[in-house]
Scaffold this motif. Structure first.
Motif, short mmCIF file in Angstrom:
data_model
loop_
_atom_site.label_atom_id
_atom_site.label_comp_id
_atom_site.label_asym_id
_atom_site.label_seq_id
_atom_site.Cartn_x
_atom_site.Cartn_y
_atom_site.Cartn_z
N PRO B 41 -71.02 90.66 -73.25
CA PRO B 41 -71.58 91.98 -72.93
C PRO B 41 -73.10 91.93 -72.75
O PRO B 41 -73.63 92.46 -71.77
N ALA B 42 -73.79 91.26 -73.67
CA ALA B 42 -75.25 91.21 -73.60
C ALA B 42 -75.70 90.45 -72.35
O ALA B 42 -76.59 90.89 -71.63
N LEU B 43 -75.05 89.30 -72.08
CA LEU B 43 -75.45 88.52 -70.91
C LEU B 43 -75.18 89.28 -69.63
O LEU B 43 -75.96 89.20 -68.67
N VAL B 45 -75.31 92.52 -69.22
CA VAL B 45 -76.37 93.52 -69.06
C VAL B 45 -77.65 92.85 -68.56
O VAL B 45 -78.29 93.32 -67.62
N LEU B 46 -78.02 91.71 -69.19
CA LEU B 46 -79.24 91.03 -68.78
C LEU B 46 -79.15 90.55 -67.34
O LEU B 46 -80.11 90.65 -66.58
N VAL B 48 -77.25 91.75 -64.82
CA VAL B 48 -77.24 92.83 -63.82
C VAL B 48 -78.56 93.57 -63.78
O VAL B 48 -79.04 93.95 -62.71
N LEU B 49 -79.17 93.79 -64.96
CA LEU B 49 -80.34 94.68 -65.00
C LEU B 49 -81.68 93.96 -65.06
O LEU B 49 -82.71 94.58 -64.86
#
Lengths: 298, 323
Positions: B41-43, B45-46, B48-49
């Motif tokens: 999940p964290a990767l 987000v990083l 894409v954003l």
């Protein structure tokens, strides 16, 4: 590093300048006076902006006189800001955005930090490197493509769009900071849980999570402050949607074409600054060590 | 803590080594993919954003990307024309680059020297005064950049600011001065603002290091006849080399990226072309002039500058610690 002390005492005894001595020995009046002056000057320099903000916020005649105390104390600026100024709405928006950011980013950061602190796997060093590097990316470089992305998602002018961006901004530091807290939990505790027949998930809930909770609080406060203070994205993504403004850009509504309502601006600034200061004092130690985590060993 | 756990339960030891994941052998499939499940999940987000936008900004920088392209989403490649325009523009060499680089050097120098001096002062104080001064420092640190900048603008306000009032009261100037129109006085105020906001981090970090320097070393140096200056530069500074490296590099990164502190000052949002720095220039070209491609090219330039500094930072950290 080895310092020879055998030949040393002689010159030290001869030295006739006790005023130069520091540390455990008694200090001369001159040194003490110098220190006192330095402390007072430092306190004035550090606190003057905060003090002046408060004085102007509580003074009905902000800026009309040269006095350094409120000439005519009043709460009028605060009343105006919160009612007619519409700052209540901005406060609610900021709170919503900050809380949503805290919830999502803390959860993601916790999971990721457990992975990098507790497991040895191929690519781990690269993941950490990535986390470290993305913190340095300037917001000005992200704001153009993210503006286009958020526009494509039709989230321009909404609080959701802001939350999405803020989660990404708060995440790298959150992972980096929580990693230290997770690593500090003794592995023996986990192993004891496994010996008791606990599954990994059970161990996570009953052992790791409660022990990491203080770190989670510190990380949450940091994410909160990030979202609360952020300015560039709020200004760009919210555009003209005044009813969705956060406090950081809501302040601008008190700037007039020709004259600024400084009493109101300072009252609003006080309302924005106080929660941050309180939070900051709560996490000050962890924040300082979190920023340099890994690089500086205590 | 350990005592609260009943250790007697006879669970299989093979299981603990598998689920714990600390041992290289005997891992089940679940244990092997678990770190990646936790990271995904964290990767995502990083990626894409943060990472994809970085790629995008590089792509935009090679296009004439304006409002029509934003609406249609079509590419409009022009190669390196944006960069050619940047590097041949008078604005970059005469105004923007000096405003960015010279300011960053000055700000880092002032912040680190002042912060270190404060740390030394703090280390020599008794417990009570150390607590008082550290709390004051925390207040300066906690001031958000936006409100902090407004307070400085208010202090130096041309008509009703307290700075002009005091100067006139002392008879040092006859009429109010607008400090925001001149490039030098504008950046002097930015410098004051940035140092005021940035020195607490340096002071707190260096203080932590100072308190960690073994007392024996300092006493030995003093017995050897080293004065306070000598002790500071010959004993303390080498001990804190690592801390100073981190503090200097982080400050450099932050001071290159200064944005709100300039944008929110009178004339700082682009109307006064004399005070632009790389970040504000990129922003005003993009969102003020709708030249997103050109703004992206400036942003790429800033990112590359920061990347070089960041690589130095990461190396410093890696040297100290095995990740």
């Amino acid at each position: 590093m080895s310092v020879t002390t055998t030949a040393a005492p002689a010159p030290a005894v001869e030295r006739p300048a006790p005023a130069r001595r520091r540390g455990t020995r008694r200090q001369s009046p001159a040194v003490r006076a110098g220190k006192a002056v330095a402390v007072v000057a430092l306190l004035i320099f550090t606190l003057f902006p905060v003090y002046w903000m408060l004085v102007s916020a509580f003074d009905a005649k902000a800026g009309l006189g040269t006095t350094f105390v409120p000439a005519s104390p009043t709460l009028e600026h605060f009343r105006f800001v919160l009612s007619d100024g519409g700052f209540g709405v901005f406060l609610r928006n900021s709170l919503l955005v900050a809380l949503a950011t805290v919830l999502v980013s803390s959860l993601l950061a916790l999971l990721a930090s457990v992975a990098v602190a507790r497991f040895r796997f191929r690519g781990r060093a690269q993941v950490l490197m990535l986390v470290l590097m993305v913190q340095m990316v300037p917001l000005e470089a992200l704001v153009i493509p993210l503006f286009v992305q958020v526009r494509d998602l039709q989230l321009l002018g909404t609080l959701t769009g802001l939350v999405v961006v803020y989660v990404a901004l708060a995440l790298p530091f959150g992972i980096w900071m929580l990693r230290g807290f997770v690593a500090a939990v003794p592995v023996e505790l986990e192993e004891a849980a496994y010996l008791d027949g606990a599954t990994w998930w059970r161990m996570f809930r009953s052992i790791l999570f409660p022990l990491v909770a203080p770190g989670l609080v510190a990380t949450s406060i940091f994410s909160f402050i990030t979202a609360w203070n952020e300015f560039v994205f709020a200004m760009t993504l919210l555009g003209g949607e005044t009813q969705n403004y956060t406090v950081a850009i809501g302040l601008r509504s008190f700037f007039g074409q020709h004259s600024n309502d400084w009493g109101a601006i300072m009252a609003a600034s006080t309302i924005i600054t106080l929660p941050v200061m309180i939070f900051f004092i709560l996490v000050q130690r962890r924040l300082a060590s979190g920023l340099t985590a890994g690089a500086v060993k205590g | 803590m350990t005592s609260t756990l009943p250790v007697a339960a006879p669970a299989g030891p093979t299981r603990s080594s598998g689920a714990g994941g600390h041992r290289p052998f005997g891992k089940s499939f679940i244990a092997r993919v678990r770190p990646w499940m936790l990271l995904t999940p964290a990767l995502a987000v990083l990626a894409v954003l943060l990472l994809w936008p970085l790629v995008q900004v590089a792509l935009f920088s090679a296009q004439d990307y304006g409002l029509p392209e934003i609406v249609s989403g079509e590419a409009n490649w022009i190669g390196l024309a944006n960069f050619a325009e940047i590097f041949t523009s008078e604005q970059l060499w005469a105004v923007v680059l000096p405003n960015t680089v010279v300011f960053a050097v000055l700000a880092v120098g002032c912040t680190v020297v002042f912060g270190t001096a404060v740390a030394v002062l703090l280390a020599s104080l008794g417990r009570f005064w150390r607590t008082v001064v550290s709390s004051a420092i925390m207040a300066a640190w906690a001031m958000p950049a936006v409100t902090g900048t407004y307070v400085w603008v208010w202090i130096f306000d041309a008509d009703r600011g307290v700075f002009n009032h005091v100067l006139q009261g002392l008879g040092l100037q006859d009429a109010p001065v607008n400090w925001f129109t001149d490039r030098w006085s504008f950046y002097a105020i930015v410098l004051l603002n940035v140092v005021h906001h940035g020195f607490p981090f340096v002071a707190v970090t260096v203080l932590a290091g100072l308190l960690g320097v073994p007392k024996e070393l300092l006493e030995a140096a003093e017995i050897d006849g080293a004065g306070p200056w000598r002790r500071f530069f010959a004993v303390i500074v080498p001990q804190l080399r690592q801390i100073f490296a981190v503090v200097i590099i982080l400050s450099t990164i932050w001071d290159f990226k200064v944005f709100a502190q300039i944008y929110l000052m009178p004339g700082g949002a682009g109307s006064n072309r004399e005070v632009l720095n790389l970040g504000v220039w990129s922003y005003t070209e993009s969102f003020g002039q709708n030249r997103y491609g050109f703004g992206a090219a400036i942003a790429v330039l800033l990112t590359v500058l920061l990347l070089v500094i960041t690589v130095m930072y990461v190396r410093t950290i890696l040297k100290e610690e095995e990740l």
